[in-house]
Scaffold this motif. Structure first.
Motif, short mmCIF file in Angstrom:
data_model
loop_
_atom_site.label_atom_id
_atom_site.label_comp_id
_atom_site.label_asym_id
_atom_site.label_seq_id
_atom_site.Cartn_x
_atom_site.Cartn_y
_atom_site.Cartn_z
N VAL A 119 0.86 -1.18 0.00
CA VAL A 119 0.00 0.00 0.00
C VAL A 119 0.89 1.23 0.00
O VAL A 119 1.81 1.34 0.82
CB VAL A 119 -0.94 0.01 1.24
CG1 VAL A 119 -1.77 1.29 1.27
CG2 VAL A 119 -1.83 -1.21 1.24
N ILE A 120 0.62 2.12 -0.94
CA ILE A 120 1.35 3.38 -1.03
C ILE A 120 0.35 4.50 -0.80
O ILE A 120 -0.70 4.55 -1.45
CB ILE A 120 2.02 3.54 -2.41
CG1 ILE A 120 3.03 2.41 -2.63
CG2 ILE A 120 2.67 4.91 -2.54
CD1 ILE A 120 3.57 2.33 -4.05
N ALA A 121 0.65 5.37 0.13
CA ALA A 121 -0.19 6.54 0.41
C ALA A 121 0.63 7.77 0.07
O ALA A 121 1.82 7.84 0.40
CB ALA A 121 -0.62 6.56 1.87
N ALA A 122 0.02 8.72 -0.60
CA ALA A 122 0.75 9.92 -1.01
C ALA A 122 -0.08 11.15 -0.71
O ALA A 122 -1.30 11.14 -0.81
CB ALA A 122 1.07 9.85 -2.51
N GLY A 123 0.61 12.23 -0.36
CA GLY A 123 -0.07 13.49 -0.10
C GLY A 123 0.89 14.49 0.50
O GLY A 123 2.07 14.21 0.71
N ARG A 177 0.56 3.93 11.55
CA ARG A 177 1.96 4.36 11.57
C ARG A 177 2.93 3.18 11.53
O ARG A 177 3.92 3.20 10.82
CB ARG A 177 2.26 5.25 12.77
CG ARG A 177 3.66 5.85 12.66
CD ARG A 177 3.94 6.97 13.63
NE ARG A 177 2.96 8.02 13.66
CZ ARG A 177 2.93 9.06 12.83
NH1 ARG A 177 3.80 9.15 11.86
NH2 ARG A 177 2.02 9.99 12.95
N SER A 178 2.62 2.12 12.26
CA SER A 178 3.53 0.97 12.29
C SER A 178 3.52 0.19 10.97
O SER A 178 4.44 -0.57 10.69
CB SER A 178 3.17 0.04 13.44
OG SER A 178 1.88 -0.52 13.23
N ARG A 179 2.49 0.41 10.15
CA ARG A 179 2.42 -0.30 8.87
C ARG A 179 3.00 0.51 7.71
O ARG A 179 3.31 -0.03 6.67
CB ARG A 179 0.98 -0.71 8.60
CG ARG A 179 0.57 -1.86 9.52
CD ARG A 179 -0.88 -2.23 9.35
NE ARG A 179 -1.21 -3.41 10.13
CZ ARG A 179 -1.49 -3.39 11.44
NH1 ARG A 179 -1.46 -2.25 12.10
NH2 ARG A 179 -1.79 -4.50 12.07
N PHE A 180 3.10 1.80 7.88
CA PHE A 180 3.75 2.66 6.88
C PHE A 180 5.13 3.02 7.44
O PHE A 180 5.29 4.02 8.12
CB PHE A 180 2.93 3.93 6.60
CG PHE A 180 1.72 3.66 5.75
CD1 PHE A 180 1.83 3.57 4.37
CD2 PHE A 180 0.47 3.51 6.33
CE1 PHE A 180 0.71 3.33 3.58
CE2 PHE A 180 -0.65 3.27 5.55
CZ PHE A 180 -0.53 3.18 4.18
N THR A 181 6.10 2.17 7.17
CA THR A 181 7.40 2.31 7.81
C THR A 181 8.40 3.14 7.00
O THR A 181 9.41 3.55 7.52
CB THR A 181 8.01 0.92 8.05
OG1 THR A 181 8.08 0.23 6.80
CG2 THR A 181 7.15 0.12 9.03
N THR A 182 8.11 3.38 5.74
CA THR A 182 9.02 4.16 4.91
C THR A 182 8.31 5.42 4.45
O THR A 182 7.21 5.36 3.91
CB THR A 182 9.46 3.35 3.66
OG1 THR A 182 10.08 2.15 4.11
CG2 THR A 182 10.42 4.15 2.81
N VAL A 183 8.96 6.55 4.67
CA VAL A 183 8.41 7.84 4.23
C VAL A 183 9.43 8.46 3.28
O VAL A 183 10.62 8.56 3.60
CB VAL A 183 8.16 8.79 5.42
CG1 VAL A 183 7.73 10.17 4.92
CG2 VAL A 183 7.11 8.20 6.35
#
Length: 154
Positions: free
Chosen positions: A28-32, A48-54
């Motif tokens: 899953v990629i989230a962008a904004g 937050r714990s599942r989106f580990t790379t920003v």
């Protein structure tokens, strides 16, 4: 959901469950923009714990925005008179004081508004000749004050 802003609690809970249930086969990629993304990540403890790379991308500089504008002109075979190009550069420089200013959408919106202006100018005599729609003049450039706000950026 209440207090969730633009993020629906049920949808986010479903997303988190799907990310957990399919963690070996789902990316899953989230962008904004940074602030809305931070609100999104805060909206559910499991996000937050599942989106580990920003990956943070810097806004385009006004010079980069002008180069994008030049590419749009070239792609559409439109010549931009020098005084018009200078004015467009000033417009992008003025927009740099706005939050989240430097993106391609603003460049595209300016180009499209100029294209409409060129078309109106060309049709002023009741007909459009090919030679009238192959160059931008300074009159086609949107006004500098509040252009970013008027074209959808605050």
């Amino acid at each position: 959901g209440s207090g969730m802003g633009d993020f629906g609690a049920e949808e986010i809970a479903t997303l988190v469950k799907g990310m957990e249930d399919m963690r070996d086969s789902l990316a899953v990629i989230a962008a904004g923009y940074p602030e809305p993304m931070e609100s999104f990540l805060k909206s559910n403890a499991g996000l937050r714990s599942r989106f580990t790379t920003v990956i943070a991308f810097d806004d385009y500089s006004s010079d980069e925005m002008l180069r994008i504008f030049d590419q749009l002109c070239e792609a559409h075979s439109i010549r931009c008179e020098q005084d018009a190009r200078t004015r467009v550069g000033q417009l992008f420089a003025a927009s740099s004081t706005k939050k989240d200013h430097g993106n391609g959408r603003l460049v595209r919106n300016v180009f499209e508004e100029m294209f409409r202006g060129m078309s109106v100018r060309a049709h002023a005599d009741g007909s459009i000749q090919a030679s009238e729609i192959e160059h931008f003049t300074v009159d086609d450039v949107p006004p500098l004050p509040d252009v970013a706000t008027r074209l959808g950026f605050t």
